[in-house]
Write an enzyme that holds these catalytic residues in place. Structure first.
Site, mmCIF file in Angstrom:
data_model
loop_
_atom_site.group_PDB
_atom_site.id
_atom_site.type_symbol
_atom_site.label_atom_id
_atom_site.label_comp_id
_atom_site.label_asym_id
_atom_site.label_seq_id
_atom_site.Cartn_x
_atom_site.Cartn_y
_atom_site.Cartn_z
ATOM 1 N N LYS A 124 -38.709 -46.160 38.910
ATOM 2 C CA LYS A 124 -38.165 -45.451 40.070
ATOM 3 C C LYS A 124 -37.158 -44.401 39.597
ATOM 4 O O LYS A 124 -36.574 -44.543 38.526
ATOM 5 C CB LYS A 124 -37.424 -46.448 40.972
ATOM 6 C CG LYS A 124 -38.316 -47.373 41.770
ATOM 7 C CD LYS A 124 -37.479 -48.295 42.646
ATOM 8 C CE LYS A 124 -38.341 -49.250 43.441
ATOM 9 N NZ LYS A 124 -39.224 -48.599 44.431
ATOM 10 N N ASP A 137 -34.413 -56.462 46.866
ATOM 11 C CA ASP A 137 -35.864 -56.582 47.025
ATOM 12 C C ASP A 137 -36.332 -58.041 47.151
ATOM 13 O O ASP A 137 -37.525 -58.313 47.174
ATOM 14 C CB ASP A 137 -36.575 -55.877 45.856
ATOM 15 C CG ASP A 137 -37.899 -55.264 46.257
ATOM 16 O OD1 ASP A 137 -38.141 -55.108 47.469
ATOM 17 O OD2 ASP A 137 -38.713 -54.966 45.352
ATOM 18 N N ARG A 171 -46.753 -56.597 46.635
ATOM 19 C CA ARG A 171 -48.037 -57.079 47.141
ATOM 20 C C ARG A 171 -48.758 -57.952 46.119
ATOM 21 O O ARG A 171 -49.571 -58.800 46.488
ATOM 22 C CB ARG A 171 -48.895 -55.892 47.603
ATOM 23 C CG ARG A 171 -49.267 -54.927 46.523
ATOM 24 C CD ARG A 171 -49.720 -53.579 47.059
ATOM 25 N NE ARG A 171 -48.590 -52.742 47.476
ATOM 26 C CZ ARG A 171 -48.710 -51.524 48.018
ATOM 27 N NH1 ARG A 171 -49.904 -51.009 48.215
ATOM 28 N NH2 ARG A 171 -47.640 -50.843 48.358
HETATM 29 N N1 BES Z 1 -39.403 -52.559 47.013
HETATM 30 C C1 BES Z 1 -40.117 -51.372 47.196
HETATM 31 C C2 BES Z 1 -40.080 -50.874 48.642
HETATM 32 C C3 BES Z 1 -38.737 -50.453 49.161
HETATM 33 C C4 BES Z 1 -38.327 -49.137 49.068
HETATM 34 C C5 BES Z 1 -37.900 -51.362 49.773
HETATM 35 C C6 BES Z 1 -37.081 -48.753 49.553
HETATM 36 C C7 BES Z 1 -36.653 -50.987 50.273
HETATM 37 C C8 BES Z 1 -36.256 -49.680 50.148
HETATM 38 C C9 BES Z 1 -41.575 -51.575 46.804
HETATM 39 O O1 BES Z 1 -41.796 -52.461 45.766
HETATM 40 C C10 BES Z 1 -42.080 -50.247 46.345
HETATM 41 O O2 BES Z 1 -41.597 -49.771 45.364
HETATM 42 N N2 BES Z 1 -43.053 -49.691 47.068
HETATM 43 C C11 BES Z 1 -43.601 -48.426 46.729
HETATM 44 C C12 BES Z 1 -45.094 -48.538 46.859
HETATM 45 C C13 BES Z 1 -45.845 -47.385 46.265
HETATM 46 C C14 BES Z 1 -45.655 -47.341 44.773
HETATM 47 C C15 BES Z 1 -47.296 -47.539 46.599
HETATM 48 C C16 BES Z 1 -43.011 -47.387 47.669
HETATM 49 O O3 BES Z 1 -42.752 -47.709 48.827
HETATM 50 O O4 BES Z 1 -42.791 -46.275 47.230
HETATM 51 ZN ZN ZN Z 2 -40.397 -53.918 45.520
HETATM 52 MN MN MN Z 3 -41.631 -51.556 43.875
#
Ligand code: BES
Ligand code: ZN
Ligand code: MN
Length: 503
Positions: A283, A294, A357
Protein backbone atom coordinates in the site's frame (compact mmCIF):
# COMPACT_ATOMS: atom_id res chain seq x y z
CA UNK A 1 -18.47 2.33 35.83
CA UNK A 2 -21.05 1.60 38.50
CA UNK A 3 -24.59 2.31 37.33
CA UNK A 4 -27.39 2.84 39.80
CA UNK A 5 -31.04 3.19 38.89
CA UNK A 6 -32.96 5.21 41.42
CA UNK A 7 -36.40 6.68 41.83
CA UNK A 8 -35.34 9.24 44.37
CA UNK A 9 -35.98 12.81 43.36
CA UNK A 10 -33.00 14.84 42.30
CA UNK A 11 -32.80 16.73 45.53
CA UNK A 12 -30.19 15.32 47.82
CA UNK A 13 -28.21 13.38 45.21
CA UNK A 14 -24.88 15.12 45.47
CA UNK A 15 -23.09 14.89 42.12
CA UNK A 16 -20.19 16.32 40.18
CA UNK A 17 -22.43 16.57 37.21
CA UNK A 18 -26.18 16.65 36.75
CA UNK A 19 -27.50 15.97 33.23
CA UNK A 20 -30.89 17.40 32.26
CA UNK A 21 -32.19 16.16 28.88
CA UNK A 22 -34.50 18.40 26.88
CA UNK A 23 -36.31 17.90 23.60
CA UNK A 24 -36.71 21.04 21.52
CA UNK A 25 -40.47 20.98 22.04
CA UNK A 26 -40.15 20.36 25.76
CA UNK A 27 -37.73 23.24 25.99
CA UNK A 28 -40.14 25.61 24.28
CA UNK A 29 -43.03 24.64 26.50
CA UNK A 30 -41.43 24.42 29.88
CA UNK A 31 -37.79 25.37 29.53
CA UNK A 32 -37.89 28.37 31.81
CA UNK A 33 -39.96 26.61 34.47
CA UNK A 34 -37.69 23.59 34.39
CA UNK A 35 -34.53 25.63 34.86
CA UNK A 36 -35.82 27.69 37.74
CA UNK A 37 -35.39 25.20 40.60
CA UNK A 38 -31.76 24.75 39.65
CA UNK A 39 -31.07 28.44 39.88
CA UNK A 40 -30.00 28.47 36.25
CA UNK A 41 -30.20 31.85 34.56
CA UNK A 42 -32.83 31.61 31.82
CA UNK A 43 -30.57 33.70 29.58
CA UNK A 44 -28.91 30.39 28.69
CA UNK A 45 -31.99 29.58 26.59
CA UNK A 46 -30.80 32.13 24.07
CA UNK A 47 -27.98 29.84 23.10
CA UNK A 48 -29.36 26.37 23.93
CA UNK A 49 -31.77 25.01 21.34
CA UNK A 50 -31.82 21.32 22.40
CA UNK A 51 -30.48 20.09 19.07
CA UNK A 52 -29.60 16.40 19.27
CA UNK A 53 -26.24 16.03 20.99
CA UNK A 54 -26.02 19.69 22.01
CA UNK A 55 -24.53 19.83 25.51
CA UNK A 56 -24.30 23.16 27.30
CA UNK A 57 -22.46 23.21 30.59
CA UNK A 58 -23.75 25.59 33.26
CA UNK A 59 -21.82 26.07 36.44
CA UNK A 60 -23.10 26.55 39.92
CA UNK A 61 -26.82 26.15 40.06
CA UNK A 62 -28.74 26.08 43.28
CA UNK A 63 -27.31 24.64 46.47
CA UNK A 64 -30.29 22.38 46.93
CA UNK A 65 -29.22 20.11 44.14
CA UNK A 66 -25.57 20.26 45.05
CA UNK A 67 -24.15 19.49 41.63
CA UNK A 68 -21.17 21.64 40.81
CA UNK A 69 -22.00 21.46 37.14
CA UNK A 70 -25.13 20.92 35.12
CA UNK A 71 -25.38 19.86 31.49
CA UNK A 72 -28.38 20.92 29.45
CA UNK A 73 -28.57 18.08 26.99
CA UNK A 74 -30.42 18.33 23.68
CA UNK A 75 -32.34 15.33 22.35
CA UNK A 76 -33.58 16.99 19.16
CA UNK A 77 -37.29 16.51 18.63
CA UNK A 78 -37.17 13.66 21.10
CA UNK A 79 -38.67 11.29 18.56
CA UNK A 80 -35.67 9.46 17.18
CA UNK A 81 -33.63 6.81 18.94
CA UNK A 82 -30.59 8.01 16.95
CA UNK A 83 -30.97 11.49 18.46
CA UNK A 84 -31.24 10.04 21.93
CA UNK A 85 -28.08 7.99 21.30
CA UNK A 86 -26.27 11.07 20.02
CA UNK A 87 -27.22 12.90 23.20
CA UNK A 88 -25.99 10.04 25.39
CA UNK A 89 -22.65 9.98 23.58
CA UNK A 90 -22.36 13.75 23.97
CA UNK A 91 -22.84 13.78 27.73
CA UNK A 92 -20.51 10.79 28.19
CA UNK A 93 -17.82 12.64 26.34
CA UNK A 94 -18.44 15.92 28.17
CA UNK A 95 -18.35 14.16 31.54
CA UNK A 96 -14.83 12.91 30.80
CA UNK A 97 -13.73 16.34 29.60
CA UNK A 98 -15.04 17.83 32.84
CA UNK A 99 -13.41 15.02 34.86
CA UNK A 100 -16.74 14.31 36.55
CA UNK A 101 -16.73 11.13 38.59
CA UNK A 102 -20.25 11.07 39.93
CA UNK A 103 -22.83 11.77 37.26
CA UNK A 104 -26.60 11.92 37.64
CA UNK A 105 -28.94 11.79 34.64
CA UNK A 106 -32.51 12.94 35.05
CA UNK A 107 -34.60 10.39 33.16
CA UNK A 108 -37.88 11.28 34.79
CA UNK A 109 -39.24 11.84 31.28
CA UNK A 110 -38.21 8.42 30.00
CA UNK A 111 -41.79 7.25 29.36
CA UNK A 112 -42.48 10.28 27.18
CA UNK A 113 -39.38 9.52 25.12
CA UNK A 114 -40.24 5.82 24.94
CA UNK A 115 -43.72 6.41 23.57
CA UNK A 116 -42.60 9.16 21.17
CA UNK A 117 -39.97 6.78 19.75
CA UNK A 118 -42.11 3.65 19.81
CA UNK A 119 -39.52 1.93 21.98
CA UNK A 120 -39.59 0.26 25.38
CA UNK A 121 -38.31 2.07 28.46
CA UNK A 122 -35.65 -0.65 28.72
CA UNK A 123 -34.41 0.13 25.20
CA UNK A 124 -34.25 3.87 25.92
CA UNK A 125 -32.24 3.30 29.09
CA UNK A 126 -30.00 0.68 27.43
CA UNK A 127 -29.24 3.16 24.65
CA UNK A 128 -28.44 5.83 27.23
CA UNK A 129 -26.00 3.55 29.03
CA UNK A 130 -24.42 2.30 25.81
CA UNK A 131 -24.03 5.86 24.56
CA UNK A 132 -22.43 6.89 27.83
CA UNK A 133 -19.90 4.05 27.55
CA UNK A 134 -19.19 5.07 23.98
CA UNK A 135 -18.81 8.79 24.60
CA UNK A 136 -16.65 8.40 27.68
CA UNK A 137 -14.28 5.92 26.04
CA UNK A 138 -10.65 6.96 25.72
CA UNK A 139 -7.76 4.75 24.58
CA UNK A 140 -4.95 5.68 26.93
CA UNK A 141 -3.16 2.49 27.77
CA UNK A 142 -0.10 3.45 25.72
CA UNK A 143 0.24 6.90 27.30
CA UNK A 144 2.95 6.48 29.90
CA UNK A 145 1.75 9.36 32.07
CA UNK A 146 -1.68 7.76 32.51
CA UNK A 147 -0.30 4.47 33.77
CA UNK A 148 0.78 3.45 37.23
CA UNK A 149 3.95 1.42 37.89
CA UNK A 150 2.28 -1.82 36.85
CA UNK A 151 1.19 -0.35 33.54
CA UNK A 152 -2.47 -0.20 34.57
CA UNK A 153 -4.46 2.84 33.57
CA UNK A 154 -5.95 4.11 36.82
CA UNK A 155 -4.90 7.70 36.67
CA UNK A 156 -7.32 9.10 34.13
CA UNK A 157 -10.53 10.47 35.56
CA UNK A 158 -13.46 8.42 34.30
CA UNK A 159 -17.08 8.32 35.30
CA UNK A 160 -17.05 6.15 38.42
CA UNK A 161 -20.76 6.25 39.23
CA UNK A 162 -23.70 6.93 36.97
CA UNK A 163 -27.08 7.48 38.61
CA UNK A 164 -30.10 7.11 36.37
CA UNK A 165 -33.16 8.72 37.91
CA UNK A 166 -36.49 7.32 36.69
CA UNK A 167 -40.15 7.34 37.84
CA UNK A 168 -40.84 4.53 40.30
CA UNK A 169 -43.31 2.76 37.95
CA UNK A 170 -40.56 1.92 35.47
CA UNK A 171 -37.80 1.09 37.91
CA UNK A 172 -37.70 -2.62 37.06
CA UNK A 173 -37.75 -2.03 33.32
CA UNK A 174 -35.02 0.58 33.66
CA UNK A 175 -32.87 -1.90 35.61
CA UNK A 176 -33.20 -4.33 32.71
CA UNK A 177 -32.15 -1.58 30.32
CA UNK A 178 -29.10 -0.78 32.42
CA UNK A 179 -28.08 -4.44 32.53
CA UNK A 180 -28.36 -4.76 28.72
CA UNK A 181 -26.69 -1.42 28.02
CA UNK A 182 -23.78 -2.28 30.28
CA UNK A 183 -23.16 -5.56 28.48
CA UNK A 184 -23.28 -4.14 24.97
CA UNK A 185 -21.38 -1.00 26.07
CA UNK A 186 -18.56 -2.97 27.66
CA UNK A 187 -18.31 -5.51 24.82
CA UNK A 188 -18.06 -2.64 22.37
CA UNK A 189 -15.32 -1.15 24.50
CA UNK A 190 -13.41 -4.42 24.40
CA UNK A 191 -13.69 -4.44 20.59
CA UNK A 192 -12.46 -0.84 20.39
CA UNK A 193 -9.47 -1.63 22.58
CA UNK A 194 -8.47 -4.47 20.26
CA UNK A 195 -8.89 -2.32 17.16
CA UNK A 196 -6.88 0.53 18.65
CA UNK A 197 -3.97 -1.68 19.61
CA UNK A 198 -1.20 -1.18 17.06
CA UNK A 199 0.19 -4.03 15.00
CA UNK A 200 3.22 -4.46 17.24
CA UNK A 201 0.95 -5.02 20.25
CA UNK A 202 -1.55 -7.33 18.59
CA UNK A 203 -0.66 -10.36 16.51
CA UNK A 204 -2.85 -13.31 15.58
CA UNK A 205 -1.95 -15.13 18.82
CA UNK A 206 -3.13 -12.12 20.81
CA UNK A 207 -6.56 -12.18 19.20
CA UNK A 208 -6.82 -15.86 20.11
CA UNK A 209 -5.73 -15.10 23.67
CA UNK A 210 -8.34 -12.36 23.99
CA UNK A 211 -10.97 -14.87 22.86
CA UNK A 212 -9.70 -17.52 25.29
CA UNK A 213 -9.77 -15.06 28.16
CA UNK A 214 -13.33 -14.06 27.33
CA UNK A 215 -14.34 -17.73 27.08
CA UNK A 216 -12.82 -18.51 30.44
CA UNK A 217 -14.36 -15.48 32.11
CA UNK A 218 -17.90 -16.01 30.84
CA UNK A 219 -17.96 -19.78 30.48
CA UNK A 220 -18.05 -20.65 26.79
CA UNK A 221 -15.80 -22.81 24.61
CA UNK A 222 -12.92 -21.35 22.66
CA UNK A 223 -10.69 -23.55 20.51
CA UNK A 224 -7.58 -22.17 18.85
CA UNK A 225 -6.05 -23.84 15.81
CA UNK A 226 -2.36 -23.02 15.56
CA UNK A 227 -0.18 -23.07 12.46
CA UNK A 228 0.39 -26.86 12.38
CA UNK A 229 -3.33 -27.58 12.65
CA UNK A 230 -4.13 -24.94 10.07
CA UNK A 231 -1.67 -26.68 7.77
CA UNK A 232 -3.21 -30.09 8.37
CA UNK A 233 -6.67 -28.68 7.75
CA UNK A 234 -5.36 -27.28 4.47
CA UNK A 235 -6.47 -23.71 4.95
CA UNK A 236 -4.58 -22.47 1.91
CA UNK A 237 -6.04 -18.98 1.95
CA UNK A 238 -4.98 -18.17 5.50
CA UNK A 239 -1.58 -19.78 4.97
CA UNK A 240 -0.96 -17.89 1.73
CA UNK A 241 -1.56 -14.53 3.38
CA UNK A 242 0.61 -15.55 6.32
CA UNK A 243 3.56 -16.54 4.09
CA UNK A 244 5.25 -13.16 4.38
CA UNK A 245 4.89 -12.94 8.14
CA UNK A 246 7.23 -13.62 11.06
CA UNK A 247 4.20 -14.35 13.22
CA UNK A 248 2.16 -17.55 12.96
CA UNK A 249 -1.52 -17.41 11.95
CA UNK A 250 -4.35 -18.60 14.17
CA UNK A 251 -7.87 -19.76 13.54
CA UNK A 252 -10.10 -19.27 16.56
CA UNK A 253 -13.47 -20.91 17.03
CA UNK A 254 -15.76 -19.51 19.71
CA UNK A 255 -18.69 -21.68 20.61
CA UNK A 256 -21.60 -20.49 22.72
CA UNK A 257 -24.37 -22.98 23.43
CA UNK A 258 -27.22 -21.75 25.60
CA UNK A 259 -28.79 -23.87 28.31
CA UNK A 260 -31.45 -26.12 26.86
CA UNK A 261 -31.91 -26.93 23.20
CA UNK A 262 -31.15 -24.12 20.78
CA UNK A 263 -33.45 -23.86 17.78
CA UNK A 264 -31.10 -21.75 15.71
CA UNK A 265 -27.39 -22.03 14.91
CA UNK A 266 -25.66 -18.86 13.73
CA UNK A 267 -22.08 -18.63 12.46
CA UNK A 268 -20.30 -15.27 12.69
CA UNK A 269 -17.08 -14.94 10.73
CA UNK A 270 -14.72 -12.00 11.36
CA UNK A 271 -11.71 -10.84 9.33
CA UNK A 272 -8.67 -10.75 11.61
CA UNK A 273 -5.84 -9.05 9.70
CA UNK A 274 -3.81 -7.54 12.54
CA UNK A 275 -1.95 -5.27 10.12
CA UNK A 276 -2.48 -4.96 6.38
CA UNK A 277 0.56 -3.59 4.59
CA UNK A 278 -0.82 -4.91 1.32
CA UNK A 279 1.96 -7.51 1.13
CA UNK A 280 4.04 -7.46 -2.06
CA UNK A 281 1.30 -5.31 -3.60
CA UNK A 282 2.38 -2.79 -0.98
CA UNK A 283 0.00 0.00 0.00
CA UNK A 284 1.11 3.65 -0.27
CA UNK A 285 2.67 4.80 3.01
CA UNK A 286 0.23 7.63 3.65
CA UNK A 287 -2.18 6.55 6.43
CA UNK A 288 -0.95 2.97 6.20
CA UNK A 289 -0.94 2.93 10.01
CA UNK A 290 -4.71 2.89 9.97
CA UNK A 291 -4.45 -0.67 8.70
CA UNK A 292 -3.91 -1.81 12.28
CA UNK A 293 -7.71 -1.73 12.28
CA UNK A 294 -8.00 -4.48 9.67
CA UNK A 295 -9.05 -6.93 12.40
CA UNK A 296 -12.17 -4.93 13.25
CA UNK A 297 -14.43 -7.71 11.94
CA UNK A 298 -12.75 -10.16 14.31
CA UNK A 299 -13.12 -7.71 17.20
CA UNK A 300 -16.83 -7.24 16.57
CA UNK A 301 -17.44 -10.98 16.32
CA UNK A 302 -15.65 -11.51 19.63
CA UNK A 303 -17.55 -8.61 21.21
CA UNK A 304 -20.91 -9.83 19.90
CA UNK A 305 -20.39 -13.38 21.11
CA UNK A 306 -19.32 -12.27 24.56
CA UNK A 307 -22.45 -10.10 24.67
CA UNK A 308 -24.67 -12.99 23.51
CA UNK A 309 -23.25 -15.16 26.31
CA UNK A 310 -23.73 -12.49 28.96
CA UNK A 311 -27.24 -11.70 27.73
CA UNK A 312 -27.96 -15.46 27.75
CA UNK A 313 -29.52 -15.27 24.30
CA UNK A 314 -31.26 -18.56 23.50
CA UNK A 315 -29.38 -19.53 20.35
CA UNK A 316 -26.22 -21.40 19.42
CA UNK A 317 -23.61 -18.95 18.14
CA UNK A 318 -20.29 -19.97 16.63
CA UNK A 319 -17.61 -17.36 15.98
CA UNK A 320 -14.85 -18.06 13.48
CA UNK A 321 -11.80 -15.83 13.34
CA UNK A 322 -8.98 -16.37 10.86
CA UNK A 323 -6.07 -14.13 11.88
CA UNK A 324 -2.66 -13.09 10.55
CA UNK A 325 -0.88 -9.96 9.44
CA UNK A 326 -0.29 -9.28 5.74
CA UNK A 327 3.38 -8.50 5.18
CA UNK A 328 5.85 -8.35 2.31
CA UNK A 329 9.04 -10.41 2.55
CA UNK A 330 11.12 -12.89 0.57
CA UNK A 331 8.71 -15.64 1.54
CA UNK A 332 5.53 -13.66 0.93
CA UNK A 333 2.98 -14.72 -1.66
CA UNK A 334 3.44 -12.97 -4.97
CA UNK A 335 0.98 -11.43 -7.39
CA UNK A 336 0.20 -14.06 -9.99
CA UNK A 337 0.50 -16.96 -7.54
CA UNK A 338 -2.21 -19.60 -7.50
CA UNK A 339 -3.16 -21.40 -4.31
CA UNK A 340 -5.75 -23.87 -3.18
CA UNK A 341 -8.20 -22.84 -0.49
CA UNK A 342 -9.71 -25.07 2.22
CA UNK A 343 -12.69 -25.67 -0.08
CA UNK A 344 -10.49 -27.01 -2.87
CA UNK A 345 -11.28 -23.99 -5.03
CA UNK A 346 -8.10 -22.56 -6.62
CA UNK A 347 -7.47 -18.82 -6.57
CA UNK A 348 -5.22 -16.67 -8.70
CA UNK A 349 -3.82 -13.89 -6.56
CA UNK A 350 -4.01 -10.85 -8.82
CA UNK A 351 -3.20 -8.56 -5.92
CA UNK A 352 -1.80 -9.55 -2.51
CA UNK A 353 -3.64 -6.58 -0.99
CA UNK A 354 -6.95 -8.37 -1.60
CA UNK A 355 -6.02 -10.66 1.31
CA UNK A 356 -9.14 -10.42 3.46
CA UNK A 357 -11.22 -12.48 1.06
CA UNK A 358 -8.56 -15.20 1.04
CA UNK A 359 -8.66 -15.79 4.78
CA UNK A 360 -12.45 -15.40 4.90
CA UNK A 361 -12.85 -17.96 2.12
CA UNK A 362 -11.38 -20.69 4.35
CA UNK A 363 -13.39 -19.63 7.39
CA UNK A 364 -16.68 -19.49 5.47
CA UNK A 365 -16.23 -22.99 4.03
CA UNK A 366 -15.23 -24.30 7.45
CA UNK A 367 -18.30 -22.71 9.04
CA UNK A 368 -20.65 -24.26 6.51
CA UNK A 369 -19.10 -27.72 6.44
CA UNK A 370 -18.43 -28.12 10.14
CA UNK A 371 -21.56 -26.54 11.65
CA UNK A 372 -24.14 -26.39 8.85
CA UNK A 373 -25.53 -23.25 10.52
CA UNK A 374 -28.96 -21.78 9.79
CA UNK A 375 -27.37 -18.39 9.20
CA UNK A 376 -23.84 -17.31 8.24
CA UNK A 377 -22.79 -13.68 8.62
CA UNK A 378 -19.29 -12.42 7.94
CA UNK A 379 -18.02 -9.03 9.02
CA UNK A 380 -14.93 -7.55 7.42
CA UNK A 381 -13.01 -4.39 6.64
CA UNK A 382 -12.91 -5.70 3.12
CA UNK A 383 -12.71 -2.90 0.57
CA UNK A 384 -11.72 0.75 0.26
CA UNK A 385 -14.38 0.86 -2.45
CA UNK A 386 -17.07 0.47 0.21
CA UNK A 387 -15.87 3.71 1.82
CA UNK A 388 -16.11 5.43 -1.55
CA UNK A 389 -19.66 4.15 -1.93
CA UNK A 390 -21.09 4.67 1.57
CA UNK A 391 -18.64 6.78 3.57
CA UNK A 392 -17.44 6.43 7.15
CA UNK A 393 -20.73 5.87 8.95
CA UNK A 394 -22.56 3.17 7.01
CA UNK A 395 -21.56 -0.43 6.27
CA UNK A 396 -22.20 -2.27 3.01
CA UNK A 397 -24.57 -5.24 3.22
CA UNK A 398 -24.61 -8.12 0.77
CA UNK A 399 -26.91 -11.09 1.13
CA UNK A 400 -28.34 -13.95 -0.89
CA UNK A 401 -31.44 -13.93 1.31
CA UNK A 402 -34.00 -11.09 1.35
CA UNK A 403 -35.40 -11.94 4.77
CA UNK A 404 -31.97 -11.99 6.37
CA UNK A 405 -31.03 -8.76 4.58
CA UNK A 406 -34.14 -7.12 5.97
CA UNK A 407 -33.43 -8.35 9.49
CA UNK A 408 -29.90 -6.97 9.33
CA UNK A 409 -31.19 -3.66 8.03
CA UNK A 410 -33.64 -3.47 10.95
CA UNK A 411 -30.88 -4.44 13.39
CA UNK A 412 -28.92 -1.51 11.99
CA UNK A 413 -31.77 0.88 12.67
CA UNK A 414 -32.16 -0.40 16.23
CA UNK A 415 -28.47 -0.35 17.09
CA UNK A 416 -27.56 2.83 15.25
CA UNK A 417 -24.97 0.83 13.28
CA UNK A 418 -26.45 1.36 9.87
CA UNK A 419 -26.10 -0.85 6.82
CA UNK A 420 -27.15 -0.36 3.21
CA UNK A 421 -27.71 -3.25 0.85
CA UNK A 422 -25.72 -3.62 -2.34
CA UNK A 423 -26.27 -6.08 -5.19
CA UNK A 424 -24.95 -9.60 -5.74
CA UNK A 425 -26.02 -10.18 -9.34
CA UNK A 426 -24.14 -12.93 -11.15
CA UNK A 427 -23.23 -10.54 -13.94
CA UNK A 428 -20.41 -9.33 -11.68
CA UNK A 429 -18.82 -12.80 -11.81
CA UNK A 430 -17.38 -11.82 -15.17
CA UNK A 431 -14.94 -9.50 -13.38
CA UNK A 432 -13.37 -12.16 -11.16
CA UNK A 433 -12.77 -14.82 -13.80
CA UNK A 434 -9.26 -16.23 -13.97
CA UNK A 435 -7.60 -17.74 -17.04
CA UNK A 436 -5.60 -20.25 -15.07
CA UNK A 437 -7.43 -20.83 -11.77
CA UNK A 438 -11.06 -21.23 -10.69
CA UNK A 439 -11.37 -17.60 -9.62
CA UNK A 440 -9.28 -14.42 -9.29
CA UNK A 441 -9.06 -12.44 -6.06
CA UNK A 442 -9.27 -9.14 -7.92
CA UNK A 443 -12.08 -7.73 -9.96
CA UNK A 444 -10.47 -4.83 -11.76
CA UNK A 445 -11.95 -1.36 -11.97
CA UNK A 446 -15.45 -0.72 -10.77
CA UNK A 447 -17.74 -2.23 -8.12
CA UNK A 448 -14.82 -3.31 -5.92
CA UNK A 449 -17.06 -4.07 -2.95
CA UNK A 450 -19.44 -6.14 -5.04
CA UNK A 451 -16.76 -8.23 -6.71
CA UNK A 452 -15.23 -8.88 -3.27
CA UNK A 453 -18.63 -10.09 -2.05
CA UNK A 454 -19.09 -12.23 -5.18
CA UNK A 455 -15.72 -13.82 -4.42
CA UNK A 456 -16.81 -14.70 -0.86
CA UNK A 457 -20.08 -16.15 -2.14
CA UNK A 458 -18.15 -18.89 -3.94
CA UNK A 459 -16.97 -20.27 -0.60
CA UNK A 460 -20.26 -20.69 1.25
CA UNK A 461 -20.81 -24.02 -0.46
CA UNK A 462 -24.36 -23.36 -1.62
CA UNK A 463 -25.62 -21.95 1.68
CA UNK A 464 -28.81 -19.98 1.10
CA UNK A 465 -28.88 -17.74 4.16
CA UNK A 466 -25.61 -15.81 4.15
CA UNK A 467 -24.74 -12.15 4.56
CA UNK A 468 -21.50 -10.25 4.20
CA UNK A 469 -21.08 -6.89 5.95
CA UNK A 470 -18.27 -4.64 4.72
CA UNK A 471 -17.31 -2.39 7.64
CA UNK A 472 -14.23 -0.77 6.07
CA UNK A 473 -15.77 2.69 6.59
CA UNK A 474 -17.48 2.73 10.00
CA UNK A 475 -15.02 0.50 11.91
CA UNK A 476 -12.38 3.17 12.28
CA UNK A 477 -12.55 6.95 12.26
CA UNK A 478 -9.38 8.45 10.79
CA UNK A 479 -7.96 11.33 12.79
CA UNK A 480 -10.21 14.18 11.85
CA UNK A 481 -10.33 16.28 14.98
CA UNK A 482 -13.78 14.88 15.68
CA UNK A 483 -14.79 13.51 19.08
CA UNK A 484 -14.60 9.88 18.13
CA UNK A 485 -11.48 8.72 16.46
CA UNK A 486 -9.90 5.34 16.11
CA UNK A 487 -11.80 2.09 16.57
CA UNK A 488 -15.56 2.35 16.95
CA UNK A 489 -16.57 -1.22 17.79
CA UNK A 490 -19.02 -1.06 14.86
CA UNK A 491 -20.67 -4.44 14.41
CA UNK A 492 -21.07 -5.39 18.06
CA UNK A 493 -24.39 -3.58 18.50
CA UNK A 494 -25.57 -4.62 15.04
CA UNK A 495 -24.81 -8.32 15.56
CA UNK A 496 -26.34 -8.35 19.04
CA UNK A 497 -29.58 -6.88 17.66
CA UNK A 498 -29.52 -9.43 14.84
CA UNK A 499 -28.96 -12.33 17.25
CA UNK A 500 -31.90 -11.11 19.34
CA UNK A 501 -34.08 -11.13 16.22
CA UNK A 502 -32.91 -14.61 15.21
CA UNK A 503 -33.51 -16.12 18.65
N1 BES B 1 -8.17 -3.83 4.35
C1 BES B 1 -8.31 -3.37 3.04
C2 BES B 1 -9.59 -2.56 2.83
C3 BES B 1 -9.68 -1.26 3.57
C4 BES B 1 -9.26 -0.08 2.98
C5 BES B 1 -10.21 -1.20 4.84
C6 BES B 1 -9.34 1.12 3.67
C7 BES B 1 -10.31 0.00 5.54
C8 BES B 1 -9.87 1.15 4.94
C9 BES B 1 -8.33 -4.55 2.08
O1 BES B 1 -7.55 -5.63 2.44
C10 BES B 1 -7.79 -4.05 0.78
O2 BES B 1 -6.65 -3.70 0.75
N2 BES B 1 -8.62 -4.05 -0.26
C11 BES B 1 -8.21 -3.59 -1.54
C12 BES B 1 -8.73 -4.58 -2.55
C13 BES B 1 -8.15 -4.40 -3.92
C14 BES B 1 -6.67 -4.69 -3.91
C15 BES B 1 -8.85 -5.33 -4.86
C16 BES B 1 -8.78 -2.20 -1.74
O3 BES B 1 -9.88 -1.92 -1.26
O4 BES B 1 -8.11 -1.39 -2.36
ZN1 ZN C 1 -7.23 -5.87 4.44
MN1 MN D 1 -5.55 -5.44 1.83
Amino acid sequence: MKIIVTKSDLQGIGADLLVLPFSSIGLQHEGERALLPYGINVQVLKSFKADAGEAVVVYGGSQEYSASRIILLGTGEGKKLDDWRKAAIAFGSKAVELKSEKVVVDCSGVEVYASAMGQSVAKIIATLVEGCYFGSYRFERLKSDKLDKKGVDNKSKKIAELFVVVPSEVLVEAEKGVADGKIVGSCKKMARDLVNLPGNYLHAEDISKAAEESGKKYGYDVKVFHKKEIESLGMGGLLAVNKGSDHPPTFTVLDYRPKGKAKVVVALVGKGITFDSGGISLKPSENMGEMKSDMSGAASVLGAIEAAVRLKLPLHVVGLIPATDNMPSGTAQQPGDVMTTYSGITVEVGNTDAEGRLILADALTYAKQKYNPDVIVDVATLTGACIVALGYTVAGLFSNNDTLADEIFQAGEQSGEKVWRMPLWDLYDEQIKSDIADVSNTGGRGAGSVTAAKFLEKFIDGHTNWAHIDIAGPSFMPKSGGKVNGGTGFGVGLLVELLKKLS
